[in-house]
Design an enzyme around this catalytic site. Sequence first.
Site, PDB file in Angstrom:
ATOM      1  N   ASN A   8       0.867  -1.183   0.000  1.00  0.00           N
ATOM      2  CA  ASN A   8       0.000   0.000   0.000  1.00  0.00           C
ATOM      3  C   ASN A   8       0.904   1.234   0.000  1.00  0.00           C
ATOM      4  O   ASN A   8       1.448   1.602   1.028  1.00  0.00           O
ATOM      5  CB  ASN A   8      -0.897  -0.021   1.253  1.00  0.00           C
ATOM      6  CG  ASN A   8      -1.758   1.229   1.358  1.00  0.00           C
ATOM      7  OD1 ASN A   8      -1.864   2.005   0.402  1.00  0.00           O
ATOM      8  ND2 ASN A   8      -2.365   1.420   2.521  1.00  0.00           N
ATOM      9  N   TRP A   9       1.034   1.830  -1.194  1.00  0.00           N
ATOM     10  CA  TRP A   9       1.955   2.962  -1.328  1.00  0.00           C
ATOM     11  C   TRP A   9       1.382   4.262  -0.778  1.00  0.00           C
ATOM     12  O   TRP A   9       2.098   5.272  -0.718  1.00  0.00           O
ATOM     13  CB  TRP A   9       2.332   3.153  -2.798  1.00  0.00           C
ATOM     14  CG  TRP A   9       3.329   2.156  -3.306  1.00  0.00           C
ATOM     15  CD1 TRP A   9       3.907   1.129  -2.603  1.00  0.00           C
ATOM     16  CD2 TRP A   9       3.888   2.096  -4.627  1.00  0.00           C
ATOM     17  NE1 TRP A   9       4.780   0.434  -3.403  1.00  0.00           N
ATOM     18  CE2 TRP A   9       4.786   1.013  -4.662  1.00  0.00           C
ATOM     19  CE3 TRP A   9       3.701   2.845  -5.785  1.00  0.00           C
ATOM     20  CZ2 TRP A   9       5.506   0.666  -5.809  1.00  0.00           C
ATOM     21  CZ3 TRP A   9       4.416   2.501  -6.924  1.00  0.00           C
ATOM     22  CH2 TRP A   9       5.303   1.421  -6.932  1.00  0.00           C
ATOM     23  N   LYS A  10       0.074   4.248  -0.459  1.00  0.00           N
ATOM     24  CA  LYS A  10      -0.577   5.484   0.028  1.00  0.00           C
ATOM     25  C   LYS A  10      -0.315   6.622  -0.967  1.00  0.00           C
ATOM     26  O   LYS A  10      -0.278   6.373  -2.173  1.00  0.00           O
ATOM     27  CB  LYS A  10      -0.104   5.809   1.441  1.00  0.00           C
ATOM     28  CG  LYS A  10      -0.241   4.577   2.360  1.00  0.00           C
ATOM     29  CD  LYS A  10      -0.091   4.864   3.806  1.00  0.00           C
ATOM     30  CE  LYS A  10      -0.256   3.560   4.594  1.00  0.00           C
ATOM     31  NZ  LYS A  10      -0.240   3.758   6.022  1.00  0.00           N
ATOM     32  N   HIS A  99      -9.799   1.498   4.544  1.00  0.00           N
ATOM     33  CA  HIS A  99      -8.539   1.740   5.261  1.00  0.00           C
ATOM     34  C   HIS A  99      -8.773   2.777   6.360  1.00  0.00           C
ATOM     35  O   HIS A  99      -9.538   3.725   6.176  1.00  0.00           O
ATOM     36  CB  HIS A  99      -7.463   2.226   4.284  1.00  0.00           C
ATOM     37  CG  HIS A  99      -6.096   2.215   4.892  1.00  0.00           C
ATOM     38  ND1 HIS A  99      -5.671   3.198   5.754  1.00  0.00           N
ATOM     39  CD2 HIS A  99      -5.090   1.321   4.801  1.00  0.00           C
ATOM     40  CE1 HIS A  99      -4.442   2.902   6.154  1.00  0.00           C
ATOM     41  NE2 HIS A  99      -4.063   1.773   5.590  1.00  0.00           N
ATOM     42  N   GLU A 169      -5.788  -4.457  10.596  1.00  0.00           N
ATOM     43  CA  GLU A 169      -4.777  -3.417  10.806  1.00  0.00           C
ATOM     44  C   GLU A 169      -5.155  -2.607  12.051  1.00  0.00           C
ATOM     45  O   GLU A 169      -5.934  -1.655  11.950  1.00  0.00           O
ATOM     46  CB  GLU A 169      -4.732  -2.455   9.612  1.00  0.00           C
ATOM     47  CG  GLU A 169      -4.253  -3.064   8.341  1.00  0.00           C
ATOM     48  CD  GLU A 169      -3.637  -2.015   7.412  1.00  0.00           C
ATOM     49  OE1 GLU A 169      -2.506  -2.224   6.961  1.00  0.00           O
ATOM     50  OE2 GLU A 169      -4.282  -0.982   7.152  1.00  0.00           O
ATOM     51  N   SER A 210       2.957  -1.529  10.609  1.00  0.00           N
ATOM     52  CA  SER A 210       4.402  -1.568  10.888  1.00  0.00           C
ATOM     53  C   SER A 210       5.060  -2.897  10.528  1.00  0.00           C
ATOM     54  O   SER A 210       5.963  -3.358  11.230  1.00  0.00           O
ATOM     55  CB  SER A 210       4.684  -1.212  12.354  1.00  0.00           C
ATOM     56  OG  SER A 210       4.307   0.121  12.618  1.00  0.00           O
ATOM     57  N   GLY A 231       2.740  -0.989   4.347  1.00  0.00           N
ATOM     58  CA  GLY A 231       2.737   0.419   3.973  1.00  0.00           C
ATOM     59  C   GLY A 231       4.146   0.921   3.737  1.00  0.00           C
ATOM     60  O   GLY A 231       4.764   0.661   2.699  1.00  0.00           O
ATOM     61  N   GLY A 232       4.687   1.638   4.715  1.00  0.00           N
ATOM     62  CA  GLY A 232       5.977   2.309   4.588  1.00  0.00           C
ATOM     63  C   GLY A 232       7.085   1.462   3.970  1.00  0.00           C
ATOM     64  O   GLY A 232       7.798   1.914   3.069  1.00  0.00           O
TER      65      GLY A 232
HETATM   66  P1  PGA Z   1       2.512   0.672   7.645  1.00  0.00           P
HETATM   67  O1  PGA Z   1       1.090   0.898   6.922  1.00  0.00           O
HETATM   68  O2  PGA Z   1       3.043  -0.647   7.145  1.00  0.00           O
HETATM   69  O3  PGA Z   1       3.352   1.830   7.189  1.00  0.00           O
HETATM   70  O4  PGA Z   1       2.260   0.656   9.103  1.00  0.00           O
HETATM   71  C1  PGA Z   1       0.194  -0.126   6.760  1.00  0.00           C
HETATM   72  C2  PGA Z   1      -1.106   0.398   6.205  1.00  0.00           C
HETATM   73  O5  PGA Z   1      -1.529   1.494   6.613  1.00  0.00           O
HETATM   74  O6  PGA Z   1      -1.744  -0.241   5.352  1.00  0.00           O
END
Ligand code: PGA
Length: 249
Positions: A8-10, A99, A169, A210, A231-232
């Site tokens: 998930n690149w946001k 999300h 999540e 995370s 995500g990150g």
């Molecule tokens: P994160 O994000 O891995 O940076 O915590 C996960 C997400 O929000 O889908």
Amino acid sequence: MKKLIIANWKMNPNSLNEAKRIFNKIKIAAGKLKKVETVICPPFVYLSAFPRGVLGKLSKDSPWIGAQDVFCEERGAYTGEISVSMLKDAGVKYVIVGHSERREMGETDEIINKKIKTALKAGLKVVFCVGEKKRDGEEKYLNFTREQINKGLKSVPQKFFKNLIIAYEPVWAISSQKKARADNPESALKMAVFIKRTLLQKIPVLYGGSVSPENAAGFLFKAGMNGLLVGGQSLIPENFIKILKIANR
Ligand code: PGA
């Protein structure tokens, strides 16, 4: 069953060139891994720049493409929105719905429910995100998550459940939150069992929050998750590839 690893690149990265650079690195590595289904969810504007998923033109081993959201109506005068048909035409196979960052912007369970139905009806695979904001000692968080699931899936026909994936999540675990820390495999396992019991179906459950190369194995193998929503770390190709390789073990 293959592990499902979703990036998930946001709202990242800032340019198409950078998006292509990250995508191509991941693509080369992902193509060699037979026990993993890799999905990249870039921002809408980059979707059609990547090899198509559903409509062909795709090398067999390329990652699948997913969207980070979709609108609940199929067509019409909705300025700024993106429809299921547009996603399908861009070769999208998966779509993230509900999300917590969108819920934070005002998305309600009712809207999420409509989006899920529209996306499933169109034949997309839905990655439905749930998870508590706070972890309490009394296990109220389990019921909170069950409520989200029940409201989000209200009157969704059984025949569509085969295209449904739940991403657990916990909001406090998402890396953009202050003092974020990943959940632990033991409590993630408890939640995965709870979600599967709630649904009384064999629905894949993913963990997100995370996720990193350091904790991925715990969630995949100790907690028995069917995959991860990353995500990150999915924007750092070296780290995301490490996660993919762990999932391929
Ligand atoms: P994160 O994000 O891995 O940076 O915590 C996960 C997400 O929000 O889908």
